[in-house]
Structure formats: C-alpha cells, structure tokens
Design an enzyme around this catalytic site. Structure first.
Site, PDB file in Angstrom:
ATOM      1  N   HIS A 105       0.610  -1.053   0.098  1.00 19.53           N
ATOM      2  CA  HIS A 105      -0.087  -0.292   0.273  1.00 19.53           C
ATOM      3  C   HIS A 105       0.957   1.110  -0.379  1.00 19.53           C
ATOM      4  O   HIS A 105       1.630   1.694   0.680  1.00 19.53           O
ATOM      5  CB  HIS A 105      -0.956   0.077   1.399  1.00 19.53           C
ATOM      6  CG  HIS A 105      -2.201   0.985   0.957  1.00 19.53           C
ATOM      7  ND1 HIS A 105      -1.385   2.156   1.280  1.00 19.53           N
ATOM      8  CD2 HIS A 105      -3.436   0.905   0.559  1.00 19.53           C
ATOM      9  CE1 HIS A 105      -2.703   3.071   1.305  1.00 19.53           C
ATOM     10  NE2 HIS A 105      -4.054   2.449   0.974  1.00 19.53           N
ATOM     11  N   GLU A 145      -3.493   1.933  -7.467  1.00 23.76           N
ATOM     12  CA  GLU A 145      -4.021   3.189  -6.729  1.00 23.76           C
ATOM     13  C   GLU A 145      -3.219   4.127  -6.719  1.00 23.76           C
ATOM     14  O   GLU A 145      -2.251   4.092  -5.910  1.00 23.76           O
ATOM     15  CB  GLU A 145      -4.212   2.521  -5.531  1.00 23.76           C
ATOM     16  CG  GLU A 145      -4.904   1.421  -5.034  1.00 23.76           C
ATOM     17  CD  GLU A 145      -4.895   1.643  -3.013  1.00 23.76           C
ATOM     18  OE1 GLU A 145      -6.139   1.390  -3.003  1.00 23.76           O
ATOM     19  OE2 GLU A 145      -4.290   1.721  -2.554  1.00 23.76           O
TER      20      GLU A 145
HETATM   21  C1  PEP Z   1      -7.058   3.206   0.193  1.00 21.53           C
HETATM   22  O1  PEP Z   1      -6.522   3.804   0.961  1.00 21.53           O
HETATM   23  O2  PEP Z   1      -6.531   2.287  -0.339  1.00 21.53           O
HETATM   24  C2  PEP Z   1      -7.971   3.829  -0.250  1.00 21.53           C
HETATM   25  C3  PEP Z   1      -8.546   4.219  -1.488  1.00 21.53           C
HETATM   26  O3  PEP Z   1      -8.605   5.440   0.486  1.00 21.53           O
HETATM   27  P1  PEP Z   1      -9.587   6.058   0.247  1.00 21.53           P
HETATM   28  O4  PEP Z   1     -10.079   5.343  -0.648  1.00 21.53           O
HETATM   29  O5  PEP Z   1      -9.988   6.610   1.027  1.00 21.53           O
HETATM   30  O6  PEP Z   1      -9.279   6.852  -1.242  1.00 21.53           O
END
Ligand code: PEP
Length: 253
Positions: free
Chosen positions: A97, A169
C-alpha cells in the site's frame, strides 16, 4: 475476454477499537445483498481481526484480510506480525500500500519479500501499485506501474500468480475525494494485465485488477464498469456500512 468475479475490499487503516470494528462488521453483514455478485473483503487493523472474524459468523459472503505483514516468519522483530501468524485468522494480506511504501520506506524489494511470505503462509496477497502525482506529471505512470508489478509478480509460479490480486491505486487519488479518470484507469489496467500475463505465462485471466482511490457509492457504478477492472479497494468509504454496501451493490449492476 473472461472477467473474474469482482472483489470489493474495505481497508479500515488505523481506525476503530475492537468493539467498534466488530460493530461495523455486524452492520455491514446486515446490509449486504443476499448473494452479492462480488466477493466482499474486510481489512481491519490487526487488533480487530479476531473480533471481526467472530462478528462475521463465518458468513461465506465476507472474507477477512490484514493490511500488512512482516517478511520474516518469526524472530526478534519487536512489534511486527508475520504472515504465518495471520494464517488461521484471515485469508488475504495487503502488501505494498502506498502509505507503507511512502511512510515506512518500503521498496519494491521489501514488498516482494512480503508478498512471498504471504504466499508461503498459504494466504492470498493483494499487491498495491500506483504512481505519485509527481510521477504522473512527469509521464512516468506506465514505467512505475510496470516496475512495481514486475517486482511483485515475475518469477512466481503460475499457481502463485493466480493467488494474487493487483490493486491499482494512484497515490494522488487516495483520500483526495477525486478518483482517477476512467481512461487513465483503463490504461493502467491494460499495462498491469500485460505484466500479469507475462508472469502467469499467458494464463492469468483469473487475476483481478482492482481500482482504489476515492471510490464512493456514487462513483462505484462507473468505476467498476471500466474495462479490465474487477473490483475496488476502498479506504474512507469502507468505514461507513451504508456507503461500503452501496459500493458492493454497485458491482451487481
Ligand atoms: C486506500 O487507502 O487504499 C484508499 C483507496 O483510500 P480512499 O478510498 O479513502 O481513497
């Protein structure tokens, strides 16, 4: 192309007491559609894993995972939790992450050793990858995604690759309230799919690619419809049962 069953994962991050975590899990369970088309996954903090597991009453609709692990199996590493210690408590472990990569300086090599330890413990890794805003502005998105995904997946056995999920992400979209553009997400999925197929020797269609970054119940229907995306990794909205279940319901459309 065949698409795998979507996965909607809620990353609770460093939030909630044991009691609050169990209550949220119970609330989520009560709001879930009877037979959601997506697999649902909760990623509570380590401290809540047992209580959330108990609150889920072994409901087959919801899986449990951890947000991190140490790469070693055991030893003198004060304060850490190994993947083998998680086995029996949960089925998935998130590695890489961006908050771990950036706040704790986890390199691609460290993320790889963690992913291998998850596989060795017979658990399923979720490998998070994503470019920073600076990298995006410099036109480096494809390079960064390819490097992070290759570092995580190349050289694994076919069975090991097939046990992985990859979460795209974009770092700048996490917690910002603004999800990435559909075209960019589709392009990221295409790039990640190339690495997955290379790692799985052309038979990695079952490996899911999730999108994460400010997913809400409102944005989920369109985000989950992006070509190549099979689910979502949800941060903030996963702490609210109604919002999280709204995202799960969006995968039914
Ligand atoms: C995350 O931290 O993996 C994430 C996607 O956070 P958010 O949905 O708050 O953007």
């Amino acid at each position: 192309m065949r698409t795998p069953r979507p996965l909607i994962a809620g990353n609770w991050k460093m939030n909630l007491s044991v009691t609050e975590g169990a209550a949220l899990a119970t609330d989520i369970l009560s709001r879930l559609p009877g037979l959601p088309s997506a697999e649902v996954l909760l990623l509570p903090p380590f401290t809540c894993l047992s209580a959330v597991g108990a609150a889920l009453l072994a409901d087959s609709r919801v899986a449990l995972g951890a947000q991190n692990c140490h790469w070693a199996e055991s030893g003198a590493v004060t304060g850490e939790i190994s993947a083998s210690m998680l086995s029996g408590l949960c089925q998935y472990v998130l590695v890489g992450h961006s908050e771990r990569r950036h706040l704790f300086h986890e390199t691609d090599a460290i993320v790889r050793t963690k992913l291998e330890s998850v596989l060795k413990a017979d658990l399923c890794p979720i490998l998070a990858v994503g470019e920073t805003d600076e990298e995006r502005r410099a036109g480096l998105t494809a390079e960064v995604l390819t490097r992070q995904a290759r570092a995580g997946l190349l050289g694994l056995t076919h069975e090991e690759v097939c046990r992985c999920t990859v979460a795209y992400e974009p770092v700048w979209a996490i917690g910002s309230g603004a999800a990435a553009d559909f075209t960019d997400i589709g392009e990221a999925a295409r790039i990640l799919r190339l690495v997955i197929e290379q790692a799985a020797r052309g038979e990695g269609y079952g490996v899911r690619i999730l999108y994460g970054g400010s997913v809400t119940a409102e944005s989920a229907p369109s985000l989950l419809g992006v070509e190549g995306i099979a689910g979502a990794l949800v941060g903030g909205a996963s702490l609210r049962a109604a919002d999280f279940c709204g995202i799960v319901a969006a995968s039914d459309r």
